[in-house]
Scaffold this motif. Structure first.
Motif, PDB file in Angstrom:
ATOM      1  N   SER A  30       0.816  -1.209   0.000  1.00 17.64           N
ATOM      2  CA  SER A  30       0.000   0.000   0.000  1.00 17.64           C
ATOM      3  C   SER A  30       0.850   1.259   0.000  1.00 17.64           C
ATOM      4  CB  SER A  30      -0.932   0.002   1.203  1.00 17.64           C
ATOM      5  OG  SER A  30      -0.177  -0.043   2.401  1.00 17.64           O
ATOM      6  N   ASN A  31       2.045   1.170   0.513  1.00 17.42           N
ATOM      7  CA  ASN A  31       2.911   2.338   0.563  1.00 17.42           C
ATOM      8  C   ASN A  31       4.337   1.882   0.309  1.00 17.42           C
ATOM      9  OD1 ASN A  31       3.696   4.941   0.827  1.00 17.42           O
ATOM     10  ND2 ASN A  31       3.602   4.995   3.046  1.00 17.42           N
ATOM     11  N   TYR A  32       4.958   2.430  -0.668  1.00 20.49           N
ATOM     12  CA  TYR A  32       6.277   1.949  -1.049  1.00 20.49           C
ATOM     13  C   TYR A  32       7.024   3.031  -1.801  1.00 20.49           C
ATOM     14  CZ  TYR A  32       3.419   0.985  -5.198  1.00 20.49           C
ATOM     15  OH  TYR A  32       2.544   1.093  -6.251  1.00 20.49           O
ATOM     16  N   THR A  52       8.138   8.587  -3.249  1.00 21.05           N
ATOM     17  CA  THR A  52       7.301   7.844  -2.316  1.00 21.05           C
ATOM     18  C   THR A  52       5.900   7.744  -2.902  1.00 21.05           C
ATOM     19  OG1 THR A  52       6.677   9.848  -1.105  1.00 21.05           O
ATOM     20  CG2 THR A  52       8.618   8.683  -0.344  1.00 21.05           C
ATOM     21  N   TRP A  53       5.313   6.572  -2.804  1.00 18.19           N
ATOM     22  CA  TRP A  53       4.047   6.359  -3.509  1.00 18.19           C
ATOM     23  C   TRP A  53       2.888   7.113  -2.878  1.00 18.19           C
ATOM     24  CZ3 TRP A  53       4.922   4.910  -8.047  1.00 18.19           C
ATOM     25  CH2 TRP A  53       3.868   4.562  -8.890  1.00 18.19           C
ATOM     26  N   SER A  54       2.878   7.244  -1.563  1.00 19.84           N
ATOM     27  CA  SER A  54       1.733   7.876  -0.904  1.00 19.84           C
ATOM     28  C   SER A  54       1.778   9.393  -1.012  1.00 19.84           C
ATOM     29  CB  SER A  54       1.695   7.463   0.560  1.00 19.84           C
ATOM     30  OG  SER A  54       2.904   7.834   1.190  1.00 19.84           O
ATOM     31  N   SER A  55       2.911  10.007  -0.691  1.00 23.41           N
ATOM     32  CA  SER A  55       2.975  11.468  -0.638  1.00 23.41           C
ATOM     33  C   SER A  55       3.556  12.101  -1.892  1.00 23.41           C
ATOM     34  CB  SER A  55       3.821  11.905   0.565  1.00 23.41           C
ATOM     35  OG  SER A  55       5.168  11.511   0.382  1.00 23.41           O
ATOM     36  N   ASN A  74      -0.695   6.700  -9.750  1.00 22.65           N
ATOM     37  CA  ASN A  74      -1.120   5.735  -8.738  1.00 22.65           C
ATOM     38  C   ASN A  74      -2.092   4.702  -9.303  1.00 22.65           C
ATOM     39  OD1 ASN A  74      -0.010   8.065  -7.365  1.00 22.65           O
ATOM     40  ND2 ASN A  74      -0.751   7.162  -5.478  1.00 22.65           N
ATOM     41  N   ASN A  77      -0.158   2.213 -11.276  1.00 26.37           N
ATOM     42  CA  ASN A  77       1.048   1.653 -10.632  1.00 26.37           C
ATOM     43  C   ASN A  77       2.277   1.842 -11.523  1.00 26.37           C
ATOM     44  OD1 ASN A  77      -0.111   0.868  -8.261  1.00 26.37           O
ATOM     45  ND2 ASN A  77      -0.247  -1.294  -8.770  1.00 26.37           N
ATOM     46  N   THR A 102       8.949   2.809   3.459  1.00 30.42           N
ATOM     47  CA  THR A 102       8.494   4.137   3.081  1.00 30.42           C
ATOM     48  C   THR A 102       9.594   5.192   3.017  1.00 30.42           C
ATOM     49  OG1 THR A 102       7.976   4.634   5.369  1.00 30.42           O
ATOM     50  CG2 THR A 102       6.220   3.715   4.015  1.00 30.42           C
TER      51      THR A 102
END
Length: 124
Positions: A30-32, A52-55, A74, A77, A102
């Motif tokens: 989910s976060n990577y 960073t994938w989330s932020s 996102n 992917n 992360t």
């Protein structure tokens, strides 16, 4: 297991531009972190850029700052590397890498999965 597939490499003249893509599939977290490294003949693999994938926080290696931009989609992917102002010294095999944690890292050993690489050649 995560699979990474790169595309977009090729031959370009100095001053030109290219965009690399890397799609992640399989059991993604989910976060990577996703990153680009490169390796020129006879040289060690070096960090180019990471995100960073989330932020969406980014980090760049000094040789490419101001010329390369990393971004992500996102929903797909997919991570991109937009390269402008290419120089002959940018010639290398470019690898996409995936890190399960992360924190951004410039270390090759910090990344868990790697793509097969795509060749970028910049002629003078």
């Amino acid at each position: 297991q995560v699979q990474l597939g790169e595309s977009g490499g090729g031959l370009v003249q100095a001053g030109g531009s290219l965009r690399l893509s890397c799609a992640a599939s399989g059991r993604t977290f989910s976060n990577y972190i996703m990153a680009w490294f490169r390796q020129a003949p006879g040289k060690q693999r070096e960090f180019v850029a990471g995100i960073t994938w989330s932020s969406g926080r980014t980090l760049y290696g000094d040789p490419v700052k101001g010329r390369f931009t990393i971004s992500r989609d996102n929903a797909e992917n997919t991570v991109y590397l937009q390269m402008i102002g290419l120089k002959p010294e940018d010639t290398a095999v470019y690898y996409c890498a995936y890190r399960k944690f992360t924190a951004l890292s410039v270390m090759v050993s910090a990344y868990d999965y790697w793509g097969q690489g795509t060749q970028v050649t910049v002629s003078s």
